[in-house]
Scaffold this active site. Structure first.
Site, mmCIF file in Angstrom:
data_model
loop_
_atom_site.group_PDB
_atom_site.id
_atom_site.type_symbol
_atom_site.label_atom_id
_atom_site.label_comp_id
_atom_site.label_asym_id
_atom_site.label_seq_id
_atom_site.Cartn_x
_atom_site.Cartn_y
_atom_site.Cartn_z
ATOM 1 N N GLU A 1 37.153 42.198 34.176
ATOM 2 C CA GLU A 1 36.393 41.021 33.787
ATOM 3 C C GLU A 1 34.891 41.117 34.007
ATOM 4 O OE1 GLU A 1 35.768 36.294 35.076
ATOM 5 O OE2 GLU A 1 36.678 37.611 36.499
ATOM 6 N N GLU B 1 38.641 27.725 35.579
ATOM 7 C CA GLU B 1 37.855 28.047 36.509
ATOM 8 C C GLU B 1 36.587 27.615 36.587
ATOM 9 O OE1 GLU B 1 38.063 32.539 38.021
ATOM 10 O OE2 GLU B 1 36.036 32.373 37.743
#
Length: 307
Positions: free
Chosen positions: A149, A248
């Protein structure tokens, strides 16, 4: 096909102290999957039991962050920490296997304190590639997917090593393992590069997981900000994305009418003790209920036809 959403338990339902309680609250709110960072304080058996009771899937976990007191946030790209990385990876694989999770975010880590980013970039890339190949081989034995990520270094983490999808794609190409993919958090991508439509189209074959939050506040998708999530959701549908979209973000939503909260709690059949504490997150899920309604789905993303 309608998108599927995953509640990130490290962010959502913070008013509930334990991961199993957050998982059950997420299931009651309609999520069919959950994800979390490294669940160090929750035994795997407890989390799996909660998931089985609630009927939800655990979609994603992280590798351990390393020595957080020393400022570490992942180890995969940090020179000299290879042994600790492998130990943490093995722990993550063991935990993920125990809870039935097939995707692990392999955290790259930060540029070491006091080091010049440009000066250590080559060594960090070499370390990252070697560790990712090791991780891919280990994960393949368990039929798991590893994810990398990019995290923005403009706002969130100035020292994080991997910052853009372009950098991540280049590293994945060098590693050359089919069970390593891109975890694309649109919050970070917008801050570093913008151009989300083209980036999603360009890197779509590499994407193994997507996460969302509004920019710049990192709150609900329908909170004020730069991103047009109804358009983004339609784009992901048109691209044929079938993975989970991880939520998130830091809950901030407010109820326009307190009676709306009470109706929702009755719909979710939450116990009184949970209804008092879970409201902070629940009241911000209007965007998700609107998405389901716009796709002809009922609570939890269930097809009206199926019902």
């Amino acid at each position: 096909m309608a998108l599927r959403f995953s509640a990130n338990l490290s962010w959502l339902f913070p008013e509930l102290p334990a991961l199993p309680a957050r998982l059950e609250a997420a299931a009651a709110a309609g999520f069919e999957a959950v994800e979390a960072a490294w669940p160090a304080d929750c035994p795997a058996q407890a989390l799996r039991a909660a998931a089985e009771r609630a009927g939800v899937r655990i979609a994603l976990l992280n590798t351990p962050p390393g020595d957080q007191e020393a400022g570490e946030l992942g180890l995969a790209a940090v020179p000299g920490r290879q042994a600790a990385f492998r130990q943490g990876l093995e722990a993550a694989v063991h935990y993920a296997s125990a809870v039935g999770c097939r995707r692990i975010h392999v955290m790259a880590g930060r540029v070491p304190l006091g080091a010049d980013r440009a000066a250590v970039a080559g060594e960090m890339e070499t370390t990252f590639i070697e560790n990712l190949r090791y991780a891919a081989d280990l994960l393949a034995q368990k039929d798991m997917i590893g994810l990398v990520e990019p995290i923005n270094n403009r706002i969130t983490d100035p020292r994080y090593y991997m910052n853009t999808p372009h950098q991540a794609a280049a590293i994945l190409e060098k590693v050359g393992r089919p069970n390593l993919m891109l975890q694309l958090d649109l919050f970070h991508c917008q801050i570093m590069d913008g151009n989300l439509s083209r980036n999603l189209e360009t890197y779509f074959p590499l994407i193994g997981h997507i996460q969302i939050a509004q920019v710049p506040g990192r709150h609900e998708p329908n909170s004020p900000g730069e991103l047009n999530f109804p358009y983004i959701f339609e784009l992901l549908e048109s691209l044929g994305y079938t993975g989970y979209v991880g939520c998130e973000y830091a809950p901030k939503g407010e109820w326009a009418d307190r009676s709306e909260l009470q109706k929702l709690l009755q719909l979710l059949q939450l116990e009184k003790t949970l209804s008092v504490t879970a409201g902070d997150t629940l009241k911000g899920l209007g965007w998700l209920r609107s998405y389901w309604e716009s796709r002809g789905l009922q609570h939890g993303g269930t097809s009206n036809a199926n019902e």
